[in-house]
Structure formats: structure tokens, C-alpha cells
Design a protein around this motif. Sequence first.
Motif, mmCIF file in Angstrom:
data_model
loop_
_atom_site.group_PDB
_atom_site.id
_atom_site.type_symbol
_atom_site.label_atom_id
_atom_site.label_comp_id
_atom_site.label_asym_id
_atom_site.label_seq_id
_atom_site.Cartn_x
_atom_site.Cartn_y
_atom_site.Cartn_z
ATOM 1 N N THR A 1 18.329 -46.067 -15.543
ATOM 2 C CA THR A 1 18.674 -46.797 -16.767
ATOM 3 C C THR A 1 17.834 -46.284 -17.931
ATOM 4 O O THR A 1 16.718 -45.799 -17.747
ATOM 5 N N VAL A 2 18.370 -46.415 -19.116
ATOM 6 C CA VAL A 2 17.657 -46.091 -20.356
ATOM 7 C C VAL A 2 17.932 -47.224 -21.335
ATOM 8 O O VAL A 2 19.088 -47.497 -21.661
ATOM 9 N N GLY A 3 16.863 -47.877 -21.772
ATOM 10 C CA GLY A 3 17.049 -48.993 -22.700
ATOM 11 C C GLY A 3 17.881 -50.114 -22.117
ATOM 12 O O GLY A 3 18.572 -50.827 -22.850
ATOM 13 N N GLY A 4 17.854 -50.251 -20.791
ATOM 14 C CA GLY A 4 18.614 -51.303 -20.132
ATOM 15 C C GLY A 4 20.064 -50.953 -19.871
ATOM 16 O O GLY A 4 20.820 -51.787 -19.362
ATOM 17 N N LEU A 5 20.494 -49.731 -20.203
ATOM 18 C CA LEU A 5 21.874 -49.300 -20.002
ATOM 19 C C LEU A 5 21.957 -48.240 -18.910
ATOM 20 O O LEU A 5 21.089 -47.369 -18.804
ATOM 21 N N THR A 6 22.984 -48.328 -18.084
ATOM 22 C CA THR A 6 23.239 -47.302 -17.073
ATOM 23 C C THR A 6 24.015 -46.159 -17.715
ATOM 24 O O THR A 6 24.501 -46.268 -18.850
ATOM 25 N N LEU A 7 24.147 -45.066 -16.976
ATOM 26 C CA LEU A 7 24.904 -43.929 -17.502
ATOM 27 C C LEU A 7 26.348 -44.321 -17.778
ATOM 28 O O LEU A 7 26.913 -43.939 -18.809
ATOM 29 N N GLU A 8 26.952 -45.106 -16.896
ATOM 30 C CA GLU A 8 28.334 -45.540 -17.091
ATOM 31 C C GLU A 8 28.477 -46.370 -18.361
ATOM 32 O O GLU A 8 29.422 -46.198 -19.129
ATOM 33 N N GLN A 9 27.517 -47.276 -18.599
ATOM 34 C CA GLN A 9 27.554 -48.105 -19.806
ATOM 35 C C GLN A 9 27.339 -47.267 -21.058
ATOM 36 O O GLN A 9 27.960 -47.512 -22.095
ATOM 37 N N MET A 10 26.467 -46.255 -20.966
ATOM 38 C CA MET A 10 26.205 -45.387 -22.108
ATOM 39 C C MET A 10 27.447 -44.570 -22.464
ATOM 40 O O MET A 10 27.793 -44.404 -23.645
#
Length: 266
Positions: free
Chosen positions: A50-59
Motif C-alpha cells: 500500500t501507498v498512502g493507504g491505497l492498494t495498487l488496484e485502488q491507485m
Amino acid sequence: MLRVLRSVAFVTYKEWAAYRSHMAVSLFVGPVLFLAQLLIWQAVFSARDTVGGLTLEQMIAYYGIIAVIQYAIFDFADWNLQMLIRTGKFLTFLLRPVSHRWFALSQKAGHRLLGFWLELVPVALILYFGFHVNLVPKHPVWAVISVALSFLMMFLVNYCIGLTAFWLTNAHGIRGMFHLLRDISAGVFLPLTFLPETMQKVLFVLPFQFIVYVPTRVFIGSYELGGITLSIPQIVGMQAAAVGIMWLVSELLWRLGIRRFTGVGA
């Protein structure tokens, strides 16, 4: 007013349809930019989940939704208005029985109606089937309302920038600087939650988040900025209020600016 909107939008649609090959170029621009962002974030997520609370799919979904929304709300009111003022052609609009702001909004409606099937739909299909981006909003009705408000906010903010030509005559420089600041503050380049919390709190009270960031989060189904979490109806209500405020701001700038119009170039 509705007859004016329909008539101007129809004429603008026909006018731009004659040059639809120019708009078709964006069929390549949007997906290529998205691909660049995809490759960058795939590299970033290769070492973390995760980055900043977001997964790759969400990003990926975030940037895919932004790409589609930008096609829906694209606007050139600032360029058009400053060009009319600089050349003096704006003088003809003062003699017409309809405000230029309403005329410009009607032009945008016709332009984006053509862009809907020529740009938005093809790019959405490319992202959905080519990159498997989830473009189905969790709250379809609220998403449609939010994008419609975003459409108006983009127009009003750009129109206000165009109005600076009453003072500057040529607003080309301020337009370029403003576009960069607008896109950064709207979350086009990075989700606003990635910015320092103090900056997030400042952006929360500015109109720019309502252009792209808010409709994107409405699509995703949740909203959070500067430590403030709101429900979807609440943030869409705030978006509607912000559009109303920007309409009043544009009216104020119009009344102040029209006093300075001298018909330069006419």
C-alpha cells in the motif's frame, strides 16, 4: 434561457463535428498518459502493498476515473474569453440579449456532448477492457450528480481566470500558471491525501478539489481529506454549495471587470 442553451449547444456540436479529427487525437493522449502513470505506480508498489493507504488496484482505479472525468469536464472558457477581450471581439457580445457566461456554458455543453461519444466512451472502453480499470461507481446516482457539478465548477473556475483579461488584456501567462496549480490542487497528479496534512486542510476550503478529486472519490465510494471524513451525500452537498459560491464570484468579477473593458483591438 433553455432555448438559448439548446440552440448554442447544437450549433457548437455541429461546428466541432466538422473538425472531429482534432478531437480524435485525444484517443491516444489519454491512454498513453494513463499507461505512463500505471508503469510508475507498478514500480512504486513492487516493494510494498500500500501507498498512502491505497492498494495498487485502488491507485489504478483512481487515475483511470480521473482520465474519464477529465474528458467529461474539459473546458476552454478561459482561453476563449481572454481571446475575445484581447482582440476586442467581446464587444459584439455586449450587444446580444444573453450573457456571455451563459453563452460560453452553452458552447461547452455542445462541445462536451460531442466529446462524450468521440472521446469519453472510446477511452473508457480502452481503460475498462485494455487495462481492466474498474469504472463502475459504487453510487451511480451520486456519481452522475457529482460529475455534473464538476462540469459546472470547471467552467466557473476557468471563466473567472478568463475574466482577468479585463485587467491584464492578455491573460496567457496567468492561464498557464493557473492550470498547473489547479491540477495539483485538484488531485490530478497525486491523490490529495498524499500531501502534508496542513496543505490538505487548506485545499479543503478551496474550490479546486471539487473539480476532480471529489467526483473521483464519489466514484470510489468514500471521501477523506485533511483528517475530515464525510459521507457521499455530505460531500456532494458541499460540492453543490461550492458551485453556487463560484457562480457568485464569477458574477462579482464580471461586474468589476466589465467596467474596465475598452474594446482594445476592435
